[in-house]
Design an enzyme around this catalytic site. Structure first.
Site, mmCIF file in Angstrom:
data_model
loop_
_atom_site.group_PDB
_atom_site.id
_atom_site.type_symbol
_atom_site.label_atom_id
_atom_site.label_comp_id
_atom_site.label_asym_id
_atom_site.label_seq_id
_atom_site.Cartn_x
_atom_site.Cartn_y
_atom_site.Cartn_z
ATOM 1 N N TYR A 136 12.823 24.466 84.454
ATOM 2 C CA TYR A 136 13.400 23.544 85.437
ATOM 3 C C TYR A 136 13.155 23.969 86.884
ATOM 4 C CZ TYR A 136 15.765 20.651 82.008
ATOM 5 O OH TYR A 136 16.031 19.777 80.994
ATOM 6 N N LYS A 190 13.697 31.973 71.428
ATOM 7 C CA LYS A 190 12.460 31.927 70.634
ATOM 8 C C LYS A 190 11.720 33.233 70.889
ATOM 9 C CE LYS A 190 9.378 29.559 68.172
ATOM 10 N NZ LYS A 190 9.569 29.157 66.753
ATOM 11 N N ASP A 223 14.208 26.633 66.691
ATOM 12 C CA ASP A 223 13.798 25.662 65.662
ATOM 13 C C ASP A 223 14.737 25.727 64.458
ATOM 14 O OD1 ASP A 223 12.766 28.218 65.260
ATOM 15 O OD2 ASP A 223 10.770 27.561 64.624
ATOM 16 N N ASP A 247 18.906 21.886 76.870
ATOM 17 C CA ASP A 247 18.769 20.440 77.091
ATOM 18 C C ASP A 247 18.538 19.742 75.760
ATOM 19 O OD1 ASP A 247 18.373 18.011 78.557
ATOM 20 O OD2 ASP A 247 16.228 18.237 78.166
ATOM 21 N N ASP A 251 21.428 17.343 73.176
ATOM 22 C CA ASP A 251 21.290 15.938 72.761
ATOM 23 C C ASP A 251 21.402 15.828 71.238
ATOM 24 O OD1 ASP A 251 21.096 14.946 75.321
ATOM 25 O OD2 ASP A 251 19.260 13.801 74.957
HETATM 26 C C1 IPM Z 1 20.760 16.506 81.137
HETATM 27 C C2 IPM Z 1 19.638 15.572 81.530
HETATM 28 C C3 IPM Z 1 18.886 16.174 82.706
HETATM 29 C C4 IPM Z 1 18.322 17.507 82.264
HETATM 30 C C5 IPM Z 1 17.765 15.276 83.268
HETATM 31 C C6 IPM Z 1 18.287 13.879 83.625
HETATM 32 C C7 IPM Z 1 17.070 15.893 84.449
HETATM 33 O O1 IPM Z 1 18.794 15.324 80.457
HETATM 34 O O2 IPM Z 1 21.686 16.697 81.924
HETATM 35 O O3 IPM Z 1 20.730 17.048 80.023
HETATM 36 O O4 IPM Z 1 17.211 17.559 81.694
HETATM 37 O O5 IPM Z 1 18.989 18.510 82.466
HETATM 38 MN MN MN Z 2 19.369 16.281 78.648
#
Ligand code: IPM
Ligand code: MN
Length: 355
Positions: A136, A190, A223, A247, A251
């Protein structure tokens, strides 16, 4: 308690409004309404299209005057991807040194999970994601751009300071969380491929662990972790991981806790005087703008996290109980448009539950 509200883009302002409603109500109930000082900031894509700036030049300085920030969502269909994310999210994370991204993964009662045979007892862990380093940082470049010989590099940066402060936070958090099933912190990385950067994480993790003998430690390659989160989420208490992997696995974890309608996160600067920012995970969902179809539970969950960070634990718990009462007894689904109520009706249900 000075709080900045950045509604942002798309449906962000609508869900932020429900968060504000709950915040005002709990402040009254818990007796701190006179201390609550809310400022709405119109930062985001529309402002960018009008003025060329998503936020004012002194935006970061303005935010430093607040105790916390509630963010609705970032992402505008008429603005190229990457611009608002950088200005409104990443620059704030870096500029305010919010070096922790905290993501509780908790299946609320009544919420549907895609995992067969798993319930609220099984899906209850927390991801501590490093929030300022890794891929990042934007380090990288092109050679021979646009030619058949093009080479692009995108460099991950890890520092001892950066990983140590995150790992320490995760150990402290695991201790404080005091899971009755056992205090366990799992490093997810990893090390078999990223033999320099993740070696630094591995060594730092093991060194810091010596200061927390009551916390059991574990390690997963990322993984494998993705398999276990789906197959055996009950293995986890707290996970600590790098920015990019965090990240992705948050999700994945968000979907097993019922999706973007419920999942919330905090961008935290835990230092004294640090300004932290709380947000629903759902994104701006522009096509739903103004339809009342978006679930505000995620934003209300973010409000609960914010109250906890501000030292209002009783208020935070009360909001959390109200959320769980509403998901358990009132809502048909957590998905956009299928909840059985509109966005603001759900905010009202939470207010009723609080009362
Ligand atoms: C999150 C989002 C952000 C990230 C994006 C929108 C830049 O996906 O907060 O997880 O990758 O951190
Ligand atoms: Mn994200």
């Amino acid at each position: 308690m000075k709080i900045a509200i950045i509604g942002g883009d798309g449906t962000g302002p609508e869900v932020a409004a429900e968060g504000v409603k709950v915040l005002k109500s709990i402040a009254k109930i818990e007796g701190f309404a006179d201390q609550l000082d809310l400022t709405e900031l119109d930062w985001g894509g529309d402002r960018y299209l009008k003025t060329g700036e998503a936020l004012p030049a002194d935006g970061l300085d303005q935010l430093r005057q607040f105790d916390a920030i509630l963010l609705g969502a970032v992402g505008h269909p008429d603005v190229a991807p990457g611009i608002l994310e950088r200005k409104l999210l990443l620059d704030l994370r870096f500029g305010l040194d919010q070096y922790i991204n905290l993501r509780p993964v908790k299946l609320f009662p009544g919420v549907e999970t895609p995992l067969k045979d798993k319930g609220p007892d099984d899906i209850d862990f927390v991801v501590v994601r490093e929030n300022t380093e890794d891929l990042y940082c934007g380090a990288g470049g092109f050679m021979h751009k646009g030619t058949p010989n093009e080479v692009a590099t995108q460099t991950a940066i890890y520092t001892r300071k950066g990983c140590e402060r995150c790992i320490r936070y995760a150990f402290e958090y695991t201790q404080k969380r005091n899971n009755p099933k056992g205090k366990k912190l799992t490093l997810v990385a990893k090390t078999n491929v990223l033999t320099t950067g993740h070696d630094l994480w591995w060594r730092t993790f093991n060194e810091v662990a010596a200061d927390y003998p009551d916390v059991e430690i574990d390690y997963n390659h990322v993984d494998a972790c993705c398999m276990w989160i789906v197959k055996n989420p009950e293995f986890y208490d707290v996970i600590v991981t790098t920015n990019m992997f965090g990240d992705i696995i948050t999700d994945l974890s968000g979907i097993i806790q019922g999706g973007m309608g419920v999942a919330a996160g905090g961008n935290i600067n835990p230092e004294p005087g640090g300004v932290s920012m709380f947000e629903p995970m759902g994104g701006s969902a522009p096509k739903y703008t103004g339809t009342g179809k978006i679930n505000p539970i995620a934003t209300i969950n973010a409000v609960s996290m914010m109250l906890e960070q501000l030292g209002q634990s009783a208020a935070a718990e009360r909001v959390m109980s109200a959320i769980m009462y509403v998901t358990d007894t009132k809502m048909k689904s957590q998905s956009a448009g299928k909840m059985g109520y509109t966005t603001s009706e759900i905010g009202d249900l939470v207010l009723d539950a609080l009362a």
